[in-house]
Design a protein around this motif. Structure first.
Motif, PDB file in Angstrom:
ATOM      1  N   LEU A   9       0.813  -1.221   0.000  1.00  8.78           N
ATOM      2  CA  LEU A   9       0.000   0.000   0.000  1.00  8.78           C
ATOM      3  C   LEU A   9       0.847   1.273   0.000  1.00  8.78           C
ATOM      4  CD1 LEU A   9      -2.738  -0.970   2.617  1.00  8.78           C
ATOM      5  CD2 LEU A   9      -2.887  -1.078   0.120  1.00  8.78           C
ATOM      6  N   PHE A  10       2.110   1.162   0.412  1.00 11.62           N
ATOM      7  CA  PHE A  10       2.987   2.318   0.499  1.00 11.62           C
ATOM      8  C   PHE A  10       3.727   2.615  -0.806  1.00 11.62           C
ATOM      9  CE2 PHE A  10       2.382   0.917   4.812  1.00 11.62           C
ATOM     10  CZ  PHE A  10       2.243   2.103   5.517  1.00 11.62           C
ATOM     11  N   HIS A  11       3.599   1.756  -1.795  1.00  7.47           N
ATOM     12  CA  HIS A  11       4.337   1.939  -3.045  1.00  7.47           C
ATOM     13  C   HIS A  11       3.910   3.260  -3.684  1.00  7.47           C
ATOM     14  CE1 HIS A  11       6.008   1.250  -6.996  1.00  7.47           C
ATOM     15  NE2 HIS A  11       6.721   0.272  -6.455  1.00  7.47           N
ATOM     16  N   PRO A  12       4.865   4.160  -3.983  1.00  5.86           N
ATOM     17  CA  PRO A  12       4.534   5.493  -4.500  1.00  5.86           C
ATOM     18  C   PRO A  12       3.699   5.486  -5.773  1.00  5.86           C
ATOM     19  CG  PRO A  12       6.860   5.386  -3.909  1.00  5.86           C
ATOM     20  CD  PRO A  12       6.312   3.990  -3.800  1.00  5.86           C
ATOM     21  N   GLU A  13       3.895   4.508  -6.647  1.00  6.22           N
ATOM     22  CA  GLU A  13       3.152   4.475  -7.906  1.00  6.22           C
ATOM     23  C   GLU A  13       1.657   4.226  -7.710  1.00  6.22           C
ATOM     24  OE1 GLU A  13       5.022   1.898 -10.728  1.00  6.22           O
ATOM     25  OE2 GLU A  13       6.919   2.978 -10.607  1.00  6.22           O
ATOM     26  N   LEU A  14       1.273   3.703  -6.555  1.00  6.82           N
ATOM     27  CA  LEU A  14      -0.150   3.467  -6.296  1.00  6.82           C
ATOM     28  C   LEU A  14      -0.874   4.737  -5.858  1.00  6.82           C
ATOM     29  CD1 LEU A  14      -0.036   0.025  -4.452  1.00  6.82           C
ATOM     30  CD2 LEU A  14      -0.673   0.494  -6.820  1.00  6.82           C
ATOM     31  N   CYS A  15      -0.109   5.738  -5.432  1.00  4.08           N
ATOM     32  CA  CYS A  15      -0.695   7.022  -4.999  1.00  4.08           C
ATOM     33  C   CYS A  15      -1.749   6.830  -3.910  1.00  4.08           C
ATOM     34  CB  CYS A  15      -1.274   7.781  -6.184  1.00  4.08           C
ATOM     35  SG  CYS A  15      -0.056   8.206  -7.422  1.00  4.08           S
ATOM     36  N   LEU A  16      -1.477   5.945  -2.976  1.00  6.88           N
ATOM     37  CA  LEU A  16      -2.393   5.709  -1.861  1.00  6.88           C
ATOM     38  C   LEU A  16      -1.846   6.354  -0.597  1.00  6.88           C
ATOM     39  CD1 LEU A  16      -3.131   1.903  -2.357  1.00  6.88           C
ATOM     40  CD2 LEU A  16      -4.618   3.825  -2.943  1.00  6.88           C
ATOM     41  N   ASP A  17      -2.731   6.674   0.305  1.00  7.21           N
ATOM     42  CA  ASP A  17      -2.345   7.126   1.633  1.00  7.21           C
ATOM     43  C   ASP A  17      -2.845   6.039   2.590  1.00  7.21           C
ATOM     44  OD1 ASP A  17      -1.263   8.688   3.576  1.00  7.21           O
ATOM     45  OD2 ASP A  17      -2.656  10.361   3.316  1.00  7.21           O
ATOM     46  N   PRO A  18      -1.986   5.078   2.956  1.00  9.90           N
ATOM     47  CA  PRO A  18      -2.419   3.852   3.622  1.00  9.90           C
ATOM     48  C   PRO A  18      -3.232   4.010   4.901  1.00  9.90           C
ATOM     49  CG  PRO A  18      -0.200   3.583   2.824  1.00  9.90           C
ATOM     50  CD  PRO A  18      -0.545   5.024   2.640  1.00  9.90           C
ATOM     51  N   LEU A  19      -2.798   4.862   5.828  1.00  7.57           N
ATOM     52  CA  LEU A  19      -3.548   4.954   7.079  1.00  7.57           C
ATOM     53  C   LEU A  19      -4.960   5.501   6.858  1.00  7.57           C
ATOM     54  CD1 LEU A  19      -3.725   4.459  10.084  1.00  7.57           C
ATOM     55  CD2 LEU A  19      -2.729   6.728  10.441  1.00  7.57           C
ATOM     56  N   PRO A  20      -5.152   6.612   6.158  1.00  7.46           N
ATOM     57  CA  PRO A  20      -6.523   7.064   5.901  1.00  7.46           C
ATOM     58  C   PRO A  20      -7.363   6.030   5.143  1.00  7.46           C
ATOM     59  CG  PRO A  20      -5.007   8.849   5.487  1.00  7.46           C
ATOM     60  CD  PRO A  20      -4.175   7.611   5.712  1.00  7.46           C
ATOM     61  N   LEU A  21      -6.729   5.263   4.260  1.00  5.79           N
ATOM     62  CA  LEU A  21      -7.445   4.202   3.554  1.00  5.79           C
ATOM     63  C   LEU A  21      -7.960   3.154   4.537  1.00  5.79           C
ATOM     64  CD1 LEU A  21      -8.299   2.755   0.930  1.00  5.79           C
ATOM     65  CD2 LEU A  21      -6.031   1.706   0.913  1.00  5.79           C
ATOM     66  N   LEU A  22      -7.098   2.715   5.448  1.00  9.28           N
ATOM     67  CA  LEU A  22      -7.522   1.735   6.458  1.00  9.28           C
ATOM     68  C   LEU A  22      -8.588   2.319   7.374  1.00  9.28           C
ATOM     69  CD1 LEU A  22      -4.014   0.253   7.330  1.00  9.28           C
ATOM     70  CD2 LEU A  22      -5.857  -0.898   6.077  1.00  9.28           C
ATOM     71  N   GLN A  23      -8.452   3.598   7.724  1.00  6.20           N
ATOM     72  CA  GLN A  23      -9.459   4.243   8.574  1.00  6.20           C
ATOM     73  C   GLN A  23     -10.808   4.328   7.868  1.00  6.20           C
ATOM     74  OE1 GLN A  23      -6.985   7.731   9.406  1.00  6.20           O
ATOM     75  NE2 GLN A  23      -7.170   7.240  11.592  1.00  6.20           N
ATOM     76  N   LYS A  24     -10.796   4.591   6.576  1.00 11.47           N
ATOM     77  CA  LYS A  24     -12.046   4.637   5.809  1.00 11.47           C
ATOM     78  C   LYS A  24     -12.719   3.265   5.807  1.00 11.47           C
ATOM     79  CE  LYS A  24     -13.922   5.897   1.314  1.00 11.47           C
ATOM     80  NZ  LYS A  24     -13.625   6.411  -0.026  1.00 11.47           N
ATOM     81  N   LEU A  25     -11.927   2.211   5.608  1.00 13.81           N
ATOM     82  CA  LEU A  25     -12.474   0.853   5.648  1.00 13.81           C
ATOM     83  C   LEU A  25     -13.030   0.515   7.024  1.00 13.81           C
ATOM     84  CD1 LEU A  25      -9.696  -1.022   3.639  1.00 13.81           C
ATOM     85  CD2 LEU A  25     -12.018  -0.494   2.862  1.00 13.81           C
ATOM     86  N   SER A  50      14.191   9.457   4.510  1.00 12.11           N
ATOM     87  CA  SER A  50      14.791   9.634   3.187  1.00 12.11           C
ATOM     88  C   SER A  50      14.240   8.657   2.143  1.00 12.11           C
ATOM     89  CB  SER A  50      16.312   9.465   3.281  1.00 12.11           C
ATOM     90  OG  SER A  50      16.631   8.163   3.739  1.00 12.11           O
ATOM     91  N   HIS A  51      13.442   7.702   2.574  1.00 17.89           N
ATOM     92  CA  HIS A  51      12.904   6.683   1.671  1.00 17.89           C
ATOM     93  C   HIS A  51      11.655   7.218   0.960  1.00 17.89           C
ATOM     94  CE1 HIS A  51      11.269   2.842   0.300  1.00 17.89           C
ATOM     95  NE2 HIS A  51      12.481   2.352   0.511  1.00 17.89           N
ATOM     96  N   PRO A  52      11.469   6.905  -0.335  1.00 18.85           N
ATOM     97  CA  PRO A  52      10.305   7.430  -1.066  1.00 18.85           C
ATOM     98  C   PRO A  52       8.956   6.949  -0.529  1.00 18.85           C
ATOM     99  CG  PRO A  52      11.563   5.906  -2.446  1.00 18.85           C
ATOM    100  CD  PRO A  52      12.353   6.122  -1.195  1.00 18.85           C
ATOM    101  N   GLU A  53       8.941   5.849   0.203  1.00 17.09           N
ATOM    102  CA  GLU A  53       7.683   5.333   0.754  1.00 17.09           C
ATOM    103  C   GLU A  53       7.421   5.833   2.175  1.00 17.09           C
ATOM    104  OE1 GLU A  53       7.780   1.088   0.346  1.00 17.09           O
ATOM    105  OE2 GLU A  53       7.952   1.193  -1.822  1.00 17.09           O
ATOM    106  N   HIS A  54       8.271   6.715   2.683  1.00 19.10           N
ATOM    107  CA  HIS A  54       8.128   7.197   4.063  1.00 19.10           C
ATOM    108  C   HIS A  54       6.763   7.839   4.306  1.00 19.10           C
ATOM    109  CE1 HIS A  54       8.965   9.037   7.901  1.00 19.10           C
ATOM    110  NE2 HIS A  54       8.569  10.188   7.396  1.00 19.10           N
ATOM    111  N   ARG A  55       6.188   7.508   5.450  1.00 20.00           N
ATOM    112  CA  ARG A  55       4.959   8.134   5.928  1.00 20.00           C
ATOM    113  C   ARG A  55       5.090   8.323   7.431  1.00 20.00           C
ATOM    114  NH1 ARG A  55       3.898   7.904   1.149  1.00 20.00           N
ATOM    115  NH2 ARG A  55       1.909   7.550   0.161  1.00 20.00           N
TER     116      ARG A  55
END
Length: 86
Positions: A9-25, A50-55
């Motif tokens: 879910l953290f992969h940048p190409e998916l353009c997802l914001d994982p925690l809000p997505l889980l909260q919505k579910l 420094s990682h591109p998947e950092h949240r």
């Protein structure tokens, strides 16, 4: 619903914001997610800054249950007691 291996879910190409997505579910059902990151104070993080998947998220409104099991031999995260001194 138990959700594990959410790293994808953290992969940048998916353009997802994982925690809000889980909260919505979680509005429609109970969600228990295995978070592959760290909790420090009122912040939950995934990956190094420094990682591109950092949240980083405020977790003051989340219910967090931490495992006291030490990380496995291939787990780069420090043991829980090192992250959360008593």
């Amino acid at each position: 619903v138990l959700v594990d291996n959410i790293e994808l879910l953290f992969h940048p190409e998916l353009c997802l914001d994982p925690l809000p997505l889980l909260q919505k579910l979680a509005r429609a059902r109970t969600i228990v997610a295995s978070w592959p990151g760290q909790v420090r104070g009122a912040t939950i993080t995934y990956a190094n800054p420094s990682h591109p998947e950092h949240r980083a998220y405020d977790c003051s409104n989340l219910e967090i249950v931490a495992s006291d099991a030490p990380p496995g031999p291939d787990d780069p995260r420090p043991a829980l007691d090192q992250e959360h001194p008593s």
